[in-house]
Motif scaffolding. Structure first.
Motif, PDB file in Angstrom:
ATOM      1  N   GLY A  39       2.409  -5.631  10.618  1.00 51.73           N
ATOM      2  CA  GLY A  39       1.816  -4.557   9.821  1.00 51.73           C
ATOM      3  C   GLY A  39       0.335  -4.379  10.073  1.00 51.73           C
ATOM      4  N   TYR A  75      -0.944  14.598   6.552  1.00 55.80           N
ATOM      5  CA  TYR A  75      -0.277  15.531   5.647  1.00 55.80           C
ATOM      6  C   TYR A  75      -1.246  16.495   4.975  1.00 55.80           C
ATOM      7  CZ  TYR A  75       3.803  13.040   6.920  1.00 55.80           C
ATOM      8  OH  TYR A  75       4.818  12.514   7.671  1.00 55.80           O
ATOM      9  N   ARG A  96     -10.252   1.088   6.696  1.00 56.71           N
ATOM     10  CA  ARG A  96      -9.710  -0.040   5.938  1.00 56.71           C
ATOM     11  C   ARG A  96     -10.019  -1.350   6.636  1.00 56.71           C
ATOM     12  NH1 ARG A  96      -6.245   1.325   1.992  1.00 56.71           N
ATOM     13  NH2 ARG A  96      -4.811  -0.412   2.223  1.00 56.71           N
ATOM     14  N   ASN A 110      -8.634   5.197  -2.601  1.00 60.72           N
ATOM     15  CA  ASN A 110      -7.307   5.817  -2.696  1.00 60.72           C
ATOM     16  C   ASN A 110      -6.538   5.287  -3.915  1.00 60.72           C
ATOM     17  OD1 ASN A 110      -7.256   3.417  -0.774  1.00 60.72           O
ATOM     18  ND2 ASN A 110      -5.075   3.650  -1.162  1.00 60.72           N
ATOM     19  N   VAL A 149       0.015  -9.114   5.282  1.00 59.90           N
ATOM     20  CA  VAL A 149      -0.911  -8.970   4.149  1.00 59.90           C
ATOM     21  C   VAL A 149      -1.612  -7.608   4.065  1.00 59.90           C
ATOM     22  CG1 VAL A 149      -1.340 -11.437   3.844  1.00 59.90           C
ATOM     23  CG2 VAL A 149      -2.739 -10.130   5.469  1.00 59.90           C
ATOM     24  N   THR A 175       0.811  -1.225   0.000  1.00 59.53           N
ATOM     25  CA  THR A 175       0.000   0.000   0.000  1.00 59.53           C
ATOM     26  C   THR A 175       0.840   1.270   0.000  1.00 59.53           C
ATOM     27  OG1 THR A 175      -1.627  -1.212   1.306  1.00 59.53           O
ATOM     28  CG2 THR A 175      -1.874   1.177   1.220  1.00 59.53           C
ATOM     29  N   ALA A 212       4.486  -0.663  10.780  1.00 57.38           N
ATOM     30  CA  ALA A 212       4.717  -1.939  10.082  1.00 57.38           C
ATOM     31  C   ALA A 212       6.220  -2.251  10.062  1.00 57.38           C
ATOM     32  CB  ALA A 212       4.169  -1.879   8.659  1.00 57.38           C
ATOM     33  N   THR A 230      -0.104   2.845  -3.443  1.00 57.77           N
ATOM     34  CA  THR A 230      -1.371   3.583  -3.397  1.00 57.77           C
ATOM     35  C   THR A 230      -1.544   4.371  -2.097  1.00 57.77           C
ATOM     36  OG1 THR A 230      -2.504   1.679  -2.446  1.00 57.77           O
ATOM     37  CG2 THR A 230      -2.553   1.859  -4.851  1.00 57.77           C
ATOM     38  N   LYS A 258      -1.366 -15.451  -5.245  1.00 58.27           N
ATOM     39  CA  LYS A 258      -2.112 -15.279  -3.997  1.00 58.27           C
ATOM     40  C   LYS A 258      -1.889 -16.494  -3.082  1.00 58.27           C
ATOM     41  CE  LYS A 258      -6.824 -14.366  -2.524  1.00 58.27           C
ATOM     42  NZ  LYS A 258      -7.225 -15.624  -1.932  1.00 58.27           N
ATOM     43  N   GLY A 276      -4.040  -4.279   4.319  1.00 60.01           N
ATOM     44  CA  GLY A 276      -5.494  -4.111   4.269  1.00 60.01           C
ATOM     45  C   GLY A 276      -5.916  -3.466   2.967  1.00 60.01           C
ATOM     46  N   GLU A 294      -6.442  14.409   3.320  1.00 57.56           N
ATOM     47  CA  GLU A 294      -5.294  14.593   2.419  1.00 57.56           C
ATOM     48  C   GLU A 294      -5.771  14.747   0.967  1.00 57.56           C
ATOM     49  OE1 GLU A 294      -1.951  12.349   5.233  1.00 57.56           O
ATOM     50  OE2 GLU A 294      -2.290  11.545   3.247  1.00 57.56           O
ATOM     51  N   LEU A 300      -7.662 -15.734   3.298  1.00 61.61           N
ATOM     52  CA  LEU A 300      -6.298 -16.227   3.477  1.00 61.61           C
ATOM     53  C   LEU A 300      -6.273 -17.697   3.927  1.00 61.61           C
ATOM     54  CD1 LEU A 300      -3.489 -14.880   3.248  1.00 61.61           C
ATOM     55  CD2 LEU A 300      -3.704 -14.144   5.624  1.00 61.61           C
TER      56      LEU A 300
END
Ligand SMILES: Cc1cc2nc3c(=O)[nH]c(=O)nc-3n(C[C@H](O)[C@H](O)[C@H](O)COP(=O)(O)OP(=O)(O)OC[C@H]3O[C@@H](n4cnc5c(N)ncnc54)[C@H](O)[C@@H]3O)c2cc1C
Ligand SMILES: NC(=O)c1ccc[n+]([C@@H]2O[C@H](COP(=O)([O-])OP(=O)(O)OC[C@H]3O[C@@H](n4cnc5c(N)ncnc54)[C@H](O)[C@@H]3O)[C@@H](O)[C@H]2O)c1
Length: 460
Positions: A304, A345, A265, A157, A139, A40, A316, A44, A114, A141, A181, A272
């Motif tokens: 994380g 930010y 999130r 996002n 893994v 992430t 993380a 992103t 995966k 989110g 942000e 999994l």
């Protein structure tokens, strides 16, 4: 069945440094990634958004420097394609660096696909089975998408950062980090932005005065803020999106070209195969861990965002440091040694470390507070950036620092003056008696500590 000493699932902020460390100690490691390398933050999250925040600030400064004697004739042009290309280059450099690091180590096998658990020791990827003595779950989110928005073309996002045209209108649901942000950057790019938050303040964990100041910053950026908005949902209407809210008071509607969901999130733990293991989850799907980040199965660790012990890149990465020290170092690091810290930010930034006033009251700690508005600080005045305030909390019985909230220009950097002393367990007098450099915002931190105010709980 391919056998390894360790399997790591995910190449976010903890997996890759852990893989390198294990491999450096002679262990055979498989690191599995289903999507882009870096997770992430790189793809992103932090990297792209902070690149966009920097572009948005340039636009703001270009438009708002007349008072400083600088002005541009005509309008400032924003080229989102170029802003995106700059971001794509930064992201791609990160990918390349990471790929080189992982591929260049003979003990690491990078597996693309995966991962799903078969049992406490085995994992399946693309029809192939892998076995390891130790397994590390990293893994992360993904954005939460409530049912009420699933029938429209909402943005997250990830997709916001793929846009090549500036949205004319942008409605954002949620009033946390992601929302604020993106709201300020896209407002500075030229979008007409509205935030719908169901709570009674933006940045819900912050003290009331800080949240109010943040709201003022956001409103001053030309953004409409609608707090206490209930039962928000979206529908398609005439090729546009209708965002409907406030069913209790008589429903209202905003028509928009674009809708961003920024409502938190969820962990990537639902598919999994964890039900085939003894790994326990909490009620929201996060993996339960102990102080050394072991799950309920002692040879499986969770690091994380998926363990709910932090939702930041630095937490993380610290999870990697904790696990690495637990496995290999004499000095064992622990989750309970970590102090909360983060920055949002927006411009000016909001930075936090340790406890704030709300938490101090809740815990019933006797505390003193040092406060200063940015408008009293020479460097802020010279810059023409006097918005915000500084707050530091001191334990009234031990004189130790409990925490700080800084809202103002450069706050994301100078919060570390307090953060390091918090880790040192030092008395506030250490900072009070230090001589700081003039002219900086930091130079006022010793001065404000000369004037500690009433215990927090006695203030209205
Ligand atoms: C818009 C935005 C801005 C942010 N800005 C900041 C910031 O400025 N500062 C900050 O500290 N934090 C920021 N964050 C938070 C930060 O990005 C995350 O806390 C951090 O990336 C978490 O890292 P992680 O290693 O836990 O997981 P991730 O980085 O999410 O990595 C998890 C990886 O695991 C992979 N994966 C998942 N399931 C599987 C599977 N079954 N098999 C194989 N691979 C799998 C995923 O594809 C992913 O690559 C931001 C987040 C967002 C959304
Ligand atoms: N600067 C940073 O470090 C940074 C930046 C962006 C994201 N992040 C990370 O990403 C995580 C997720 O950020 P986020 O902003 O999505 O989540 P968040 O939890 O910070 O904020 C979500 C907001 O949405 C509101 N909300 C939830 N459901 C709603 C609904 N149905 N209608 C209206 N409002 C609703 C909540 O009240 C809350 O205020 C953060 O926890 C943070 O760790 C960090």
């Amino acid at each position: 069945m391919r056998k390894f000493d360790a399997i790591i699932i995910g190449t976010g902020q903890a997996g890759p440094p852990l893989a390198t460390s294990l491999a450096g100690k002679g262990q055979k490691v498989a690191i599995i990634e289903k999507s882009d390398l870096g997770g992430t933050c790189v793809n992103t999250g932090c990297t792209p958004t902070k690149a966009y925040v920097a572009s948005a600030r340039r636009a703001f400064v270009a438009r708002n420097s007349e008072e400083h004697g600088i002005y541009i004739e005509g309008d400032v042009q924003i080229d989102l394609k170029k802003i995106k290309a700059r971001k794509d280059k930064l992201v791609s450099e990160s990918h390349q660096g990471l790929e080189k690091m992982l591929q260049g180590e003979k003990n690491i096998s990078l597996i693309r696909g995966k991962a799903t658990f078969l049992d406490d020791h085995s994992i399946e990827v693309n029809g192939e089975n892998f076995f390891a003595e130790k397994i590390f779950i990293n893994v992360g989110g993904r954005p939460r998408v409530p049912e009420e928005f699933k029938t429209v073309d909402y943005l997250t996002n990830r997709t916001m950062l793929e846009l090549e045209e500036i949205p004319e209108e942008l409605v954002i649901v949620g009033g946390g980090y992601v929302s604020l942000e993106f709201a300020q950057m896209f407002s500075r790019f030229g979008s007409k932005v509205t935030i719908l938050e169901r709570g009674d303040q933006l940045m819900k964990k912050e003290d009331d005065d800080i949240a109010e100041a943040v709201t003022e910053i956001i409103k001053n950026s030309g953004i409409k803020v609608l707090l206490n908005s209930n039962c928000i949902k979206a529908e398609k209407e005439s090729g546009r999106i209708a965002v409907i809210y406030n069913c209790e008071e008589g429903s209202k509607k905003i028509m928009t070209s674009h809708l961003l969901l920024a409502v938190g999130r969820v962990p990537n733990t639902d598919d999994l195969g964890l039900e085939k293991t003894g790994v326990e989850l909490d009620e929201s799907g996060f993996i339960k861990v102990n102080d050394g980040l072991q799950t309920s199965v002692s040879h499986i660790w969770a690091l994380g965002d998926c363990n709910r012990e932090g939702a930041f890149t630095h937490t993380a990465y610290n999870d990697f440091q904790i696990v690495n020290s637990q496995l290999f170092e004499e000095r064992k690091r622990k989750l309970s040694d970590r102090h909360l810290c983060y920055a949002a930010y927006i411009d000016p930034p909001l930075a936090r470390v340790g406890l704030n006033e709300k938490q101090i009251r809740k815990k019933g700690i006797k505390a003193k507070v040092a406060e200063m508005p940015m408008s009293q600080i020479a460097r802020a005045k010279e810059k023409g950036e006097t918005f915000g305030k500084l707050k530091i909390f001191i334990d009234a019985e031990t004189d130790k620092i409990l925490g700080a909230t800084f809202l103002g220009t450069g706050a994301d950097e100078f919060i570390h003056t307090v953060l390091d002393q918090l880790y040192a367990g030092a008395s506030y007098q250490v900072i009070r008696d230090a001589v700081h450099i003039h002219p900086t915002v930091s130079e006022l931190i010793p001065t404000m500590l000369e004037n500690l105010k009433d215990p927090v709980e006695n203030r209205t």
